[in-house]
Write a protein that holds these residues in place. Structure first.
Motif: not given
Length: 268
Positions: A20-38
């Motif tokens: 489980l990774v807590q990602c405090i990231t920016n509005f632009v990155a949230m969707n793609i970052a979550a999909n990369v981890l998944l």
């Protein structure tokens, strides 16, 4: 006996016990970052509110902090989460996006650096400026090459802050101040897709969660993974749009043996 710290071994371990990774990231990155981890096999949690960020850090395997869309309340959440991670011995990753652009960003980055990130990941211009040099970055874009000045800046930062430092670009560079490696691969299409660098920061967090005792090797594994799948996605992509979703497919399809076979890593 296979190398227990190889990128492929760490990727296999990540999928066997998804962190489980807590990602405090920016509005632009949230969707793609979550999909990369998944797609890689990790579990993302985009938890940034100051009211809960510190508490949530206690249950996450690792924390990543990205200052891309910074605000005062977000900064308080970042500091609370990083402090909590330190208190319980959880690794955390700092991505100082365009930290040199404004006084607010510079001050925020200085405060976060003082909390001792496990890993610092940035482009060449960000790392040069973070070490006190003068880079040629414009906004979030790097205007500097990784080799030379940026590598020296990374080594200085690593020794000063006791962190692993990753400089990403055409050829990535990772150092803990003593050991250093370069990772080749990726694609020129990667900078044409927004937030892939931010997503890579989250991926570093996932690998560091798997082996918090080996942050250098974990960081190298994350960067090698991105380098290999970047090449795979580029082979069939017609442009940055199709490259984006093909990257996710390539991440999901990559396995540990293929990563070890194809990763181009050399000592620096």
């Amino acid at each position: 006996m296979p190398d227990q710290t190889s990128p492929g071994t760490l990727l296999t371990a990540l999928r066997e016990r998804p962190p489980l990774v807590q990602c405090i990231t920016n509005f632009v990155a949230m969707n793609i970052a979550a999909n990369v981890l998944l797609a890689t096999g990790a579990s993302p949690a985009m938890v940034h509110a100051e009211e809960e960020a510190g508490e949530f850090a206690g249950i996450a395997g690792a924390l990543t902090v990205n200052i891309g869309t910074l605000s005062a309340s977000w900064l308080r959440g970042m500091q609370a989460a990083a402090t909590a991670a330190n208190d319980i011995g959880k690794p955390w990753v700092l991505d100082p996006v365009a930290h040199y652009a404004t006084a607010f960003r510079r001050e925020a980055t200085e405060a976060l650096l003082a909390l001792g990130p496990t890993v610092i990941r940035g482009n060449a211009s960000e790392i040069i400026a973070l070490a006190g040099g003068t880079g040629r970055g414009q906004g979030v874009d790097s205007g500097d090459a990784v080799d030379g000045h940026a590598e020296a800046a990374a080594r200085l930062l690593a020794r000063t802050h006791g962190s692993v430092v990753a400089v990403t670009g055409a050829v990535d560079f990772v150092t803990d101040g003593d050991s250093a490696v370069r990772i080749e691969g990726g694609s020129p299409l990667m900078p044409q897709v927004t937030a892939l660098g931010c997503s890579l920061t989250c991926l570093v967090g996932a690998f560091v969660a798997v082996r918090p005792d080996l942050p250098l090797e974990a960081t190298v594994a994350a960067l090698a993974t991105f380098a290999v799948v970047g090449e795979d996605a580029a082979h069939r992509a017609e442009g940055p749009g199709s490259f984006s979703w093909r990257l996710l497919d390539a991440l999901a399809a990559l396995d540990g043996p293929a990563l070890d076979d194809r990763a181009r890593i050399r000592m620096a």
